[in-house]
Enzyme design. Structure first.
Site, PDB file in Angstrom:
ATOM      1  CD  GLN A 136     -10.002  -9.226 -15.930  1.00 20.67           C
ATOM      2  OE1 GLN A 136      -8.836  -9.069 -16.286  1.00 20.67           O
ATOM      3  NE2 GLN A 136     -10.436  -8.857 -14.745  1.00 20.67           N
ATOM      4  CD  GLU A 137     -15.178 -14.485 -16.935  1.00 20.57           C
ATOM      5  OE1 GLU A 137     -15.179 -14.956 -15.778  1.00 20.57           O
ATOM      6  OE2 GLU A 137     -16.103 -13.775 -17.365  1.00 20.57           O
ATOM      7  CB  SER A 138     -10.283 -18.693 -15.289  1.00 23.61           C
ATOM      8  OG  SER A 138      -9.684 -18.961 -16.556  1.00 23.61           O
TER       9      SER A 138
END
Length: 677
Positions: free
Chosen positions: A526-528
Site C-alpha cells: 500500500q505504501e510504495s
C-alpha cells in the site's frame, strides 16, 4: 575476441543508420523495434520541459529523432508553445504521432485551448478524434458545442452531463462554468440546468473549502450577489447576525452559504443560529442541506451530536452522497450500538452509483441481517454474494459473512508465448517502461495506464492485461504489475497482484523483531507498491515511505548507530527502519493491526483519539476514520495482509480475526509512548 569487438561496432552502425532523421512529412513508425539511443538527451529534454526552457527543447527535438521516446520530447516541445502554434503545426503533430498517447494528450490540451478561444468549429472538428475523453472540462465544452449546434433537439442527457462534470470539478474552471451558464440562461425546453443547480454547486464548493469555485457559481446564479458573497466569505458570523431578514430566494441561498461557511470553523454557533434564527426562514431543502453539513462535520469529529443534527433533516433525498455516507457512519458508531434502521435509511437515499459501492452494499446487507426475518436474510445474502471475493476489504468481509474462508483463487491459464510477445511488441507499453527506466516515472505511468485502458478504443482485453502485467513484473516495475493485474475481473493471478520482491530481506527482518511478514508486505504494497525510490510529496522515502524525522528517531531506538537520512534510499536500511517503527507502533497499540496501520499513516496521536468512545467492531471503527486517505489505507493494508497470509501459509485466512474490536485503551495497560513520532 575479434568477433566480440566487431559486433558492437556493427550494431552501433546499424543503430545509427536506423536513427537518421526522417522527413517531416513522414509518419514515424512507433514500435518495440525502434532502437533506443541518446537516453541522456531525452532526460535533458525532460529537464528542459520541467524548467519551461523552450529554446533548449527546440534544439533537442531533432537530436532525439528515432529514439523510442521521441514522441514525448516532441510533445514537451509543442506543449510549451501551444498557445502560439499554428493549427497546421498541431495537425502535423497529430499525423506524425498518430495513435500514440502523446497525440491524444496534446489533443486534450488543444481542445481546452480551442474552448478557451471559443473556436467551436475547430473544436467540433477535432473532438471526435479524442480517445481519452477523461477531462471533465473538455466534456463540458463538447456538451456546449452540441447545445449550440442542436438547440432543443440536443440529447436529453446533455444537462445531466454538464451538471455531473461541473459538480465534480474541484476548482473553478472555464468549460463547465461556461456550459452551465449557457444552459441555465437558455429557458427553452426541459433539458436546461436551473439556477438551483448553480446554488448547489456553490454549496458543494464552499463546504469543500473552494471559495473561488463557489464565487464563480454565485456569479452565474445571481451576478448581483457577488459582493454579498465576498462579505459572507470573509465573515460569515457577522453576515448571519445582521438584522436583515430573509426575503428573496437569493438572500436565502446566501444565508445557507454563510451557515455552511461558519459550520467549517464554528459548528456550534452555526447550529445555534440555524435553529434559533434562520431555520424557519429557509426552504426545507436549504435547511436540510445545512443540517447535513453540520451532521457531517460532527461525524468527522466522532461527536455524538452527529446523529442529533442528522435527525433534523426532514428528507434524506436533499443530502449529498457524502453527507449520507457520514450519516451511515455515525449510525454505525452510535454510543447505543449500531442504529441499523438509520444505516439502511441513509444508504437507501444515496444515488444508485453510491449504493453500488462495495462499502454500502456490505453495510446494507448487515442492516438487513440485523433486522431479521427470512426475506431480509435472503436479500442480505444476495447482496453479499454480489460483492464476495478476495479482491478487497468489504469483498473479503462479505465472504466471511457467507461462511466462506479467504483463500488464494485458482491461477489463470498460463500466458502463451504469443500473448507475452504481443505485450513486448506493444509500442505504448515499451515507451512507458523505457520512460520509467530513465526516471521519467510520471509520464511513463500515464502512458502505461493509457495503453492498458479497457474503456477506450484500442484498449487491452483481459488476457492482454494479464500479459501486460506480467511484462511489468518481469521488468520489476511492480506498481504497474499490480495495478494492471487488478483491473482483470475474470481471472486472478495472485503472483501478479501480491508479489513478494526482496522476500529474504523482508522475511528475515520480520522474524528478527517479531512481526508477521504478511503484515509487513501488506503495508509495503500500500505504501510504495515496491517502488524502491518512491518519494511522497511530504518527503517520505523508499519501500516503506519513512519520513526523515521518524527515521532518525527510530534508528536511535533500534540501536542503528551512524544513521543518516540519505541511507533511506538503501533498500535494506529502509526495511529495517520501517519495520522497526511499525513494531514500536504495533506494541504501543497492544497488537491491534488496524490501529497500528492508522498510526503508521497518520501518526500515533490521531488514532489514540479516534479509539475513544464505544467499543466497536474494527470494521466499523475503520469506516469512521475521519481522514479519507487513512480510512482507505487501513482497509487496504488489512485486506492485503490477509491475502499475503493466505499465500505465505497456503491456508485459508480470516480478515475478521485480524480486525478484532477497538475501544479506549485499558487503564491497566502501560501508558502510551508519547515519544512516538
Amino acid at each position: 575476441m575479434l568477433l566480440r569487438i566487431l559486433t558492437p561496432i556493427a550494431l552501433a552502425l546499424s543503430l545509427s543508420a536506423q536513427a537518421q532523421p526522417r522527413g517531416d512529412d513522414q509518419v514515424v513508425e512507433m514500435g518495440a523495434q525502434a532502437q533506443p539511443r541518446g537516453d541522456d538527451l531525452v532526460v535533458e529534454s525532460w529537464q528542459a520541459w520541467r524548467q519551461g526552457n523552450r529554446v533548449r527543447l527546440a534544439q533537442l527535438v531533432p537530436q532525439v529523432r528515432g529514439h523510442v521516446l521521441e514522441p514525448w520530447v516532441a510533445y514537451w516541445d509543442l506543449r510549451l508553445r501551444l498557445d502560439t502554434a499554428s493549427p497546421a503545426e498541431v495537425q502535423e503533430f497529430f499525423t506524425r504521432y498518430a495513435g500514440t498517447y502523446q497525440e491524444d494528450r496534446l489533443r486534450n490540451d488543444w481542445l481546452l485551448l480551442l474552448g478557451q478561444r471559443r473556436d467551436w468549429a475547430a473544436f467540433a472538428a477535432d473532438h471526435p478524434s479524442y480517445r481519452m475523453n477523461d477531462d471533465r472540462e473538455v466534456r463540458c465544452y463538447a456538451a456546449l458545442v452540441t447545445h449550440l449546434r442542436e438547440g432543443s433537439a440536443a440529447p436529453a442527457s446533455l444537462a445531466d452531463e454538464v451538471r455531473r462534470n461541473w459538480f465534480a470539478q474541484r476548482e473553478a474552471d472555464d468549460g463547465c462554468a461556461l456550459a452551465a451558464s449557457r444552459l441555465i440562461g437558455d429557458t427553452a425546453g426541459p433539458r436546461r440546468l436551473t439556477v438551483n443547480d448553480a446554488w448547489r454547486r456553490a454549496r458543494i464548493a464552499l463546504e469543500a473549502g473552494r471559495p473561488r469555485a463557489a464565487a464563480q457559481a454565485v456569479e452565474i446564479a445571481a451576478p448581483e450577489a457577488t459582493r454579498q458573497f465576498a462579505e459572507l466569505s470573509n465573515s460569515p458570523a457577522k453576515f448571519l447576525t445582521s438584522r436583515v431578514t430573509v426575503i428573496s430566494k437569493t438572500r436565502k441561498e446566501l444565508v445557507a452559504l454563510a451557515l455552511i461557511k461558519l459550520a467549517t470553523s464554528d459548528a456550534d454557533n452555526a447550529a445555534r443560529l440555524l435553529e434559533s434564527k434562520w431555520g424557519p426562514q429557509l426552504s426545507p431543502e436549504e435547511r436540510n442541506w445545512v443540517w447535513g453539513v453540520l451532521g457531517k462535520q460532527a461525524a468527522q469529529k466522532l461527536s455524538p451530536d452527529a446523529l442529533l443534527h442528522f435527525s433534523k433533516v426532514s428528507r434524506d433525498g436533499d443530502l449529498s452522497d457524502d453527507m449520507l455516507a457520514w450519516k451511515a457512519r455515525a449510525a454505525l458508531r452510535s454510543l447505543r450500538g449500531p442504529q441499523w434502521p438509520v444505516v439502511q435509511q441513509a444508504i437507501q437515499a444515496m444515488s444508485e452509483e453510491a449504493r453500488g459501492e462495495s462499502t454500502w452494499v456490505y453495510w446494507r446487507a448487515r442492516a438487513l441481517l440485523a433486522k431479521g426475518g427470512d426475506d431480509n436474510r435472503a436479500q442480505a445474502r444476495e447482496l453479499l454474494q454480489s460483492i464476495a471475493s478476495v479482491r478487497g476489504f468489504y469483498e473479503q468481509l462479505a465472504l466471511e459473512e457467507l461462511g466462506q474462508p479467504i483463500a488464494v483463487p485458482a491461477r489463470p491459464a498460463p500466458l502463451t508465448e504469443e500473448e507475452k510477445e504481443a505485450a513486448r511488441q506493444n509500442p505504448g507499453l515499451d515507451r512507458a517502461l523505457q520512460a520509467i527506466a530513465l526516471g521519467i516515472r510520471a509520464e511513463g505511468v500515464r502512458e502505461w495506464n493509457y495503453s492498458t485502458n479497457l474503456h477506450r478504443p484500442g484498449g487491452l482485453g483481459e488476457r492482454e492485461l494479464l500479459a501486460a502485467a506480467q511484462l511489468a513484473c518481469d521488468r520489476q516495475v511492480w506498481d504497474r504489475c499490480i495495478n494492471t493485474s487488478e483491473r482483470v475481473r475474470s481471472e486472478f493471478d495472485a503472483d501478479q497482484r501480491y508479489p513478494m520482491p526482496f522476500r529474504e530481506s523482508v522475511s528475515r527482518r520480520s522474524r528478527e523483531i517479531g512481526l508477521d511478514p504478511a503484515y509487513v508486505y501488506g503495508l509495503i504494497r500500500q505504501e510504495s507498491r515496491f517502488v524502491t525510490d518512491a518519494r511522497s510529496g511530504v518527503g517520505a522515502s523508499g519501500l516503506m515511505q519513512v519520513m526523515p524525522a521518524t527515521a532518525r528517531w527510530t534508528a536511535r531506538k533500534i540501536g542503528m548507530n551512524g544513521f543518516t537520512t540519505d541511507q533511506l534510499n538503501d533498500r535494506d536500511v529502509n526495511i529495517s527502519i520501517g519495520t522497526g517503527y511499525l513494531k514500536l507502533v504495533l506494541d504501543d497499540f497492544g497488537g491491534s493491526m488496524p490501529l497500528a496501520a492508522a498510526a503508521y499513516n497518520a501518526g500515533p496521536s490521531r488514532p489514540r483519539n479516534w479509539r475513544n468512545g464505544p467499543i466497536l467492531d474494527a470494521a466499523i471503527w475503520a469506516e469512521n476514520v475521519p481522514f479519507s486517505e487513512t480510512r482507505d489505507y487501513v482497509k487496504k493494508v488489512l485486506a492485503n495482509t490477509t491475502m499475503y497470509a493466505a499465500i505465505l501459509t497456503g491456508e485459508p485466512q480470516s480478515l475478521k480475526a485480524r480486525l478484532g474490536m477497538i475501544g479506549p485503551r485499558d487503564a491497566r495497560l502501560p501508558e502510551p509512548n508519547d515519544e512516538l513520532p
